[in-house]
Design an enzyme around this catalytic site. Structure first.
Site, PDB file in Angstrom:
ATOM      1  N   GLY A 226       1.276   3.656  -1.865  1.00  0.00           N
ATOM      2  CA  GLY A 226       0.979   4.967  -2.427  1.00  0.00           C
ATOM      3  C   GLY A 226      -0.024   5.731  -1.581  1.00  0.00           C
TER       4      GLY A 226
ATOM      5  CE  LYS B  92      -6.081  -1.786  10.164  1.00  0.00           C
ATOM      6  NZ  LYS B  92      -5.099  -1.746   9.123  1.00  0.00           N
TER       7      LYS B  92
ATOM      8  CE1 TYR C  23      -9.516   0.811   8.728  1.00  0.00           C
ATOM      9  CE2 TYR C  23      -9.840   1.765  11.116  1.00  0.00           C
ATOM     10  CZ  TYR C  23      -9.062   1.447   9.870  1.00  0.00           C
ATOM     11  OH  TYR C  23      -7.864   1.666  10.060  1.00  0.00           O
TER      12      TYR C  23
ATOM     13  CB  SER D  28      -5.593  -2.375   5.677  1.00  0.00           C
ATOM     14  OG  SER D  28      -6.971  -3.062   6.076  1.00  0.00           O
TER      15      SER D  28
ATOM     16  CB  ILE E 154       0.297   5.207   6.860  1.00  0.00           C
ATOM     17  CG1 ILE E 154      -0.765   5.759   7.644  1.00  0.00           C
ATOM     18  CG2 ILE E 154       1.179   4.443   7.505  1.00  0.00           C
ATOM     19  CD1 ILE E 154      -1.346   4.758   8.730  1.00  0.00           C
TER      20      ILE E 154
ATOM     21  N   GLY F 207       0.790  -1.319   0.065  1.00  0.00           N
ATOM     22  CA  GLY F 207       0.003   0.114   0.068  1.00  0.00           C
ATOM     23  C   GLY F 207       0.770   1.256   0.111  1.00  0.00           C
TER      24      GLY F 207
END
Length: 339
Positions: free
Chosen positions: A10, A170, A166, A82, A13, A8
């Site tokens: 791009g 997680k 969400y 994610s 974070i 991830g």
């Protein structure tokens, strides 16, 4: 020269993690959906040292083989990728996800499983999995006077029954990561940031940046001049990226780590913003006060982590929003997202 892969790469974070790794001399592999998509990933190619030390790989978290290719030759992996719904910081989590299993749960949970299996195959020495404070805080047992540490977990049954997809995704993904580490004797560390704020490197808006913009722009608020006075924990994106690299590099890091710096009500946060940047369309009425348990980052602080003053975060963030044009009327709120 050590190689580290960031999944991830791009995103909000991921981009800062890539930037920091490059500045520290690492060769960085970054997984993205489409390396040729300049809108989403062009900023990565402009980072200092990117031309000589950044390699982007087309990968999907549900495609095990693509992950194996990206992790080949890497001594470390930082798993950030994610799904984060745009309304994740709002008061109605999960409400607007039409198909949570496909859109939220599978990419997070099965994606983490694939990442760890691919890490095992590539003989990766250490993995840092970016979880979330949402994997700590969503539990009816926690009261507002409690201080939550790494032993505290979101209640899976409660998250499922309240459709907080969400938090559910997680929590289950982080549990899977830590259990996988035990079963396969792999060095896996997890980090649980609170609401991440601060300047963006990417050009596309992310969920928590929308939350901060809603404090400054009426079109981001469901009730015009008023907002709910919710007590929320915050942490600067740059401090999060530094914590991630600290956990990767420190030989003593183990288990999970909470990463949070400040806890303020909406009214308190807005007052600080208005003091530094008067003149924007801040809310004037704050309804009630929703309290929650606070997050304790003591374990991370003992490892040597530090965080910057909130005023510095606010100044740098608003400058970033101004330069990006996000404070102009009509930008950048999707019509379906209000706080």
């Amino acid at each position: 020269m050590k190689r580290v892969c960031v999944t991830g790469a791009g995103g909000y974070i991921g981009s800062w993690a890539v930037k920091l790794l490059l500045s520290k001399g690492y060769v960085v592999h970054g997984t993205v959906r489409d390396p040729c998509d300049e809108t989403k990933n062009g900023h990565l190619k402009k980072l200092e040292h990117a031309e000589e030390r950044l390699h982007l790989f087309k990968a999907d978290m549900l495609d095990y083989e693509s992950l194996c290719a990206a992790f080949a030759g890497c001594s470390g992996v930082i798993h950030v990728a994610s799904p984060v719904p745009l309304h994740v910081a709002s008061t109605v989590p999960g409400l607007r996800i039409p198909n949570p299993q496909v859109e939220q749960l599978d990419p997070a949970i099965l994606g983490t499983q694939n990442v760890l299996k691919a890490c095992s195959k590539a003989k990766v020495e250490k993995v840092v999995v970016v979880s979330s404070g949402a994997a700590v805080m969503v539990n009816p047992k926690w009261t507002s006077d409690m201080e939550l540490d790494e032993s505290c977990w979101t209640d899976i049954v409660h998250a499922n029954s309240t459709q907080n997809w969400y938090a559910l995704s997680k929590t289950k993904a982080e549990m899977e990561a830590l259990n996988f580490a035990k079963r396969h004797d792999m060095k896996v560390v997890t980090i649980c940031p609170s609401i991440v704020i601060g300047p963006m490197l990417q050009s596309t808006i992310n969920a928590t940046s929308l939350l901060l913009l809603s404090y400054m722009k009426e079109e981001g608020r469901a009730r015009g001049d008023s907002m709910e006075n919710i007590k929320r924990p915050y942490v600067d994106i740059r401090d999060v990226s530094e914590a991630i690299i600290l956990l990767y590099e420190n030989l003593e890091s183990n288990g999970r780590y909470i990463c949070s710096a400040y806890t303020l009500t909406t009214k308190e946060f807005v007052a600080k913003m208005e003091c530094l940047y008067p003149g924007y369309n801040y809310p004037k009425i704050f309804r009630g006060q929703t309290s929650s348990a606070s997050l304790n980052s003591g374990k991370l602080l003992k490892l040597g982590w530090n965080y910057r003053p909130l005023e510095e975060t606010i100044v740098d963030t608003i400058k970033n929003y101004e330069e990006a044009g996000f404070l102009e009327k009509g930008k950048p709120f999707p019509s379906t997202v209000t706080f």
